[in-house]
Motif scaffolding. Structure first.
Motif, PDB file in Angstrom:
ATOM      1  N   LEU A 191       0.831  -1.183   0.000  1.00 52.97           N
ATOM      2  CA  LEU A 191       0.000   0.000   0.000  1.00 52.97           C
ATOM      3  C   LEU A 191       0.877   1.249   0.000  1.00 52.97           C
ATOM      4  O   LEU A 191       1.749   1.388   0.849  1.00 52.97           O
ATOM      5  N   PRO A 192       0.704   2.149  -0.965  1.00 52.47           N
ATOM      6  CA  PRO A 192       1.541   3.349  -1.011  1.00 52.47           C
ATOM      7  C   PRO A 192       1.230   4.286   0.138  1.00 52.47           C
ATOM      8  O   PRO A 192       0.084   4.397   0.572  1.00 52.47           O
ATOM      9  N   GLN A 193       2.251   4.921   0.625  1.00 58.69           N
ATOM     10  CA  GLN A 193       2.093   5.909   1.680  1.00 58.69           C
ATOM     11  C   GLN A 193       2.359   7.301   1.107  1.00 58.69           C
ATOM     12  O   GLN A 193       3.232   7.476   0.265  1.00 58.69           O
ATOM     13  N   VAL A 194       1.574   8.252   1.570  1.00 62.39           N
ATOM     14  CA  VAL A 194       1.735   9.634   1.125  1.00 62.39           C
ATOM     15  C   VAL A 194       2.196  10.455   2.319  1.00 62.39           C
ATOM     16  O   VAL A 194       1.513  10.524   3.339  1.00 62.39           O
ATOM     17  N   SER A 195       3.352  11.090   2.155  1.00 62.59           N
ATOM     18  CA  SER A 195       3.919  11.885   3.241  1.00 62.59           C
ATOM     19  C   SER A 195       3.638  13.366   3.009  1.00 62.59           C
ATOM     20  O   SER A 195       3.275  13.794   1.897  1.00 62.59           O
ATOM     21  N   ALA A 196       3.821  14.151   4.049  1.00 62.44           N
ATOM     22  CA  ALA A 196       3.598  15.593   3.942  1.00 62.44           C
ATOM     23  C   ALA A 196       4.528  16.240   2.914  1.00 62.44           C
ATOM     24  O   ALA A 196       4.088  17.085   2.125  1.00 62.44           O
ATOM     25  N   PRO A 197       5.824  15.883   2.849  1.00 62.29           N
ATOM     26  CA  PRO A 197       6.683  16.475   1.805  1.00 62.29           C
ATOM     27  C   PRO A 197       6.204  16.159   0.387  1.00 62.29           C
ATOM     28  O   PRO A 197       6.345  16.982  -0.517  1.00 62.29           O
ATOM     29  N   MET A 198       5.631  14.961   0.188  1.00 62.85           N
ATOM     30  CA  MET A 198       5.127  14.610  -1.142  1.00 62.85           C
ATOM     31  C   MET A 198       3.941  15.495  -1.519  1.00 62.85           C
ATOM     32  O   MET A 198       3.849  15.986  -2.652  1.00 62.85           O
ATOM     33  N   VAL A 199       3.050  15.720  -0.567  1.00 66.77           N
ATOM     34  CA  VAL A 199       1.895  16.586  -0.830  1.00 66.77           C
ATOM     35  C   VAL A 199       2.370  18.004  -1.132  1.00 66.77           C
ATOM     36  O   VAL A 199       1.891  18.657  -2.073  1.00 66.77           O
ATOM     37  N   ALA A 200       3.345  18.476  -0.340  1.00 69.94           N
ATOM     38  CA  ALA A 200       3.867  19.833  -0.559  1.00 69.94           C
ATOM     39  C   ALA A 200       4.513  19.954  -1.940  1.00 69.94           C
ATOM     40  O   ALA A 200       4.361  20.978  -2.619  1.00 69.94           O
ATOM     41  N   LEU A 201       5.201  18.905  -2.379  1.00 65.82           N
ATOM     42  CA  LEU A 201       5.840  18.935  -3.696  1.00 65.82           C
ATOM     43  C   LEU A 201       4.808  19.013  -4.815  1.00 65.82           C
ATOM     44  O   LEU A 201       4.970  19.771  -5.786  1.00 65.82           O
ATOM     45  N   VAL A 202       3.732  18.237  -4.683  1.00 64.64           N
ATOM     46  CA  VAL A 202       2.673  18.267  -5.707  1.00 64.64           C
ATOM     47  C   VAL A 202       1.988  19.631  -5.731  1.00 64.64           C
ATOM     48  O   VAL A 202       1.716  20.186  -6.804  1.00 64.64           O
ATOM     49  N   VAL A 203       1.717  20.189  -4.541  1.00 64.43           N
ATOM     50  CA  VAL A 203       1.098  21.521  -4.475  1.00 64.43           C
ATOM     51  C   VAL A 203       2.001  22.567  -5.120  1.00 64.43           C
ATOM     52  O   VAL A 203       1.538  23.425  -5.880  1.00 64.43           O
ATOM     53  N   LEU A 204       3.313  22.476  -4.840  1.00 67.34           N
ATOM     54  CA  LEU A 204       4.264  23.402  -5.456  1.00 67.34           C
ATOM     55  C   LEU A 204       4.249  23.262  -6.974  1.00 67.34           C
ATOM     56  O   LEU A 204       4.275  24.261  -7.712  1.00 67.34           O
TER      57      LEU A 204
END
Length: 415
Positions: A191-204
């Motif tokens: 199961l893939p995990q989504v971290s806060a840095p990954m979300v921030a990178l996509v938002v950027l």
């Protein structure tokens, strides 16, 4: 990159302001009932010919609107050769069919090459279309031209390539930031995990994407004005990039306000509809709920479309006013626009409603009314007499071989 303000612009504007200025409001002499006949013929023949009448329909529509647009008392002319419009249309159709054939037969390499070629050639296609459209627009026998060189066009297109680099960086960044996946307890799958840095990178990445799209819009519009010429006189352009950014932010605000208003209306409608469906479905359990869900789904789709309408109309009107309030032709002419954005948004919403009620038959009336409101909000201010300026421009205008080369430079490749 085109400069947002030409060198010496302040002296130029001061010189312009000190001269005798003649105001000439733009006028549109067409009407909805008259355009309805053109529109009906275009629609029927396009359907009968399975779309191949499209270039003829586009030419007839352009000639109608150009011929009824009066600039300083004289109509515009659209002089495009039908053959060149047909060739451009066929080129687009054949390329589209080739791409779909490659995609449907699983030719991944060919699909990748099509996408890469489309990205590389997109600036050339845009420039070709602008050369064609301006080169086939005339006023008092004077021909407009788009004089940007290919290097200028590709320099203005840098946000397209920056956008590709942004998402390459996001892709590899997500791979680097992805934590070690956990084993699923039930199925044993990872199961893939989504971290806060990954979300921030996509938002950027999304933010940079929007900024790049705004920049390409700004670059192309400014290049189109600065490299458009009438005789030997080039266009003037005053807006800056941040004007476009603020306009987009205002558009987002209008969209969010529309969502809020429609959400409140939808909440009231859903409450009343649910109570009615519950009463109707008491004798047949489940039927009322099914009807309710179907109606709610259709209403949701319609409301999502409706929610974007005010924002789209706002952006169109605000961008039109920003542009036409800040452009001119060298030292001889400038434009002023007093379009009221709120009135245009209300007109667009009214036209949408009437088009839906009439099953599309109100569409030509809607097009004419919106075009008229925008056009007649613009006033052309000319330094000196119109006849004198037109005579000077006519003497500057090249002919013969120059016109033939301009004709050969572009095709109508946007359909």
């Amino acid at each position: 990159m085109p400069r947002s303000t030409p060198p010496g612009a302040d002296r130029m504007y001061a010189s312009f302001a000190s001269q005798d200025i003649e105001p000439h409001p733009l006028r549109f002499t067409g009407g909805g009932a008259e355009f309805l006949r053109v529109w009906l013929v275009n629609v029927l023949l396009t359907i009968v010919t399975l779309g191949f009448y499209t270039p003829w329909a586009r030419r007839r529509t352009a000639q109608y609107f150009f011929g009824h647009t009066l600039v300083a008392g004289s109509p515009l002319e659209f002089t495009a050769q039908q053959k060149r419009m047909v060739v451009g249309f066929l080129v687009v159709v054949l390329l589209t069919l080739a791409y779909k054939l490659a995609a449907s037969t699983g030719q991944d390499v060919a699909v990748g090459l099509f996408i890469l070629a489309g990205a590389v050639l997109a600036p050339l296609i845009w420039s070709s279309a602008m050369r064609f459209r301006l080169g086939n627009t005339r006023w008092r026998g004077l021909r407009l031209q788009f004089t940007a060189s290919w290097p200028e066009v590709y320099r203005a297109s840098w946000p397209v390539f920056a956008l590709a680099l942004v998402w390459l960086a996001v892709f590899f960044g997500l791979q680097a930031l992805a934590p070690t996946p956990l084993e699923g307890a039930a199925a044993g799958r990872k199961l893939p995990q989504v971290s806060a840095p990954m979300v921030a990178l996509v938002v950027l990445g999304l933010v940079l994407t929007v900024l790049c799209l705004i920049r390409i819009d700004f670059n192309y519009r400014s290049l189109l004005v600065l490299r458009a010429s009438l005789g030997t006189e080039l266009g003037r352009w005053k807006p800056v990039y941040m004007d476009f950014v603020w306009l987009w932010l205002a558009t987002v605000g209008v969209f969010l306000a529309s969502i809020l208003v429609l959400s409140l209306l939808l909440a009231g409608l859903v409450g009343g509809s649910f109570a009615m469906v519950k009463a109707l479905g008491q004798g047949q359990p489940g039927v009322g709920m099914v009807l309710f869900l179907i109606a709610a789904f259709v209403a949701l789709l319609f409301l999502l479309f409706l929610a974007t309408a005010p924002a789209r109309a706002y952006r169109e009107a605000a961008l039109f006013r920003l542009t036409w309030n800040n452009i001119g032709v060298s030292r001889i002419a400038r434009f002023k626009c007093d379009l009221r954005v709120g009135r245009y948004v209300l007109l667009r919403l009214r036209n949408m409603l009437l088009t839906l009620v009439t099953l599309g038959l109100f569409r030509p009336f809607a097009v004419v009314s919106e075009y008229r409101m925008k056009l007649e909000s613009v006033t052309l201010h000319i330094k000196g007499g119109v006849d004198q300026v037109a005579g000077t421009l006519a003497r500057q205008q090249t002919g013969g071989i120059g016109d033939a080369l301009a004709d050969a430079a572009g095709l109508e490749l946007i359909v």
